[in-house]
Enzyme design. Structure first.
Site, PDB file in Angstrom:
ATOM      1  CG  HIS A  63      55.096  29.834  39.301  1.00  0.00           C
ATOM      2  ND1 HIS A  63      56.453  29.786  39.511  1.00  0.00           N
ATOM      3  CD2 HIS A  63      54.722  28.578  38.915  1.00  0.00           C
ATOM      4  CE1 HIS A  63      56.892  28.551  39.264  1.00  0.00           C
ATOM      5  NE2 HIS A  63      55.864  27.810  38.901  1.00  0.00           N
ATOM      6  CD  GLN A 120      51.750  36.541  32.663  1.00  0.00           C
ATOM      7  OE1 GLN A 120      50.899  35.759  32.258  1.00  0.00           O
ATOM      8  NE2 GLN A 120      52.347  37.370  31.847  1.00  0.00           N
ATOM      9  CG  ASP A 121      59.464  33.557  36.341  1.00  0.00           C
ATOM     10  OD1 ASP A 121      60.221  34.374  35.761  1.00  0.00           O
ATOM     11  OD2 ASP A 121      59.883  32.598  36.997  1.00  0.00           O
ATOM     12  CG  HIS A 122      56.989  28.489  34.530  1.00  0.00           C
ATOM     13  ND1 HIS A 122      57.883  27.504  34.212  1.00  0.00           N
ATOM     14  CD2 HIS A 122      56.766  28.385  35.863  1.00  0.00           C
ATOM     15  CE1 HIS A 122      58.192  26.829  35.295  1.00  0.00           C
ATOM     16  NE2 HIS A 122      57.530  27.348  36.321  1.00  0.00           N
TER      17      HIS A 122
END
Length: 107
Positions: free
Chosen positions: A79, A81-83
């Protein structure tokens, strides 16, 4: 909360702050305030650097560990890394949009 979770939450927090600045910049473009947009994009980039430092620290820790002691890949880490990735993408796109709109107005 352990140290690993704190580092991961720092990435999420900084990435969210950066993305917010980028979208504030986008609003400035709507008002043809390109100087204001660039100022906010610069702030976003500086905040992204803080997220990057936290990410780099996690990568360094993982590389320094061997075998079974590797850092666990958790949903929270994914999560984060996605942000981080989407904050960078938003900033880059909004920078490009700023360039395009400003160049069209100058002509």
């Amino acid at each position: 909360m352990n140290e690993l979770e704190m580092q991961i939450l720092q990435i999420i927090s900084k990435a969210g702050e950066s993305k917010s600045k980028a979208f504030e910049a986008f609003k400035k473009i709507e008002d043809s305030d390109y100087e204001g947009a660039r100022r906010l994009l610069k702030e976003a980039k500086e905040i992204d650097v803080e997220a990057h430092k936290a990410q780099t620290e996690l990568i360094r820790k993982e590389l320094s560990q061997d075998g079974e002691d590797k850092l666990p890949v958790t949903l929270l880490m994914v999560h984060a890394q996605d942000h981080y990735m989407t904050s960078q993408l938003a900033r880059d796109l909004i920078e490009k949009i700023t360039d395009i709109f400003e160049s069209k107005e100058v002509k």
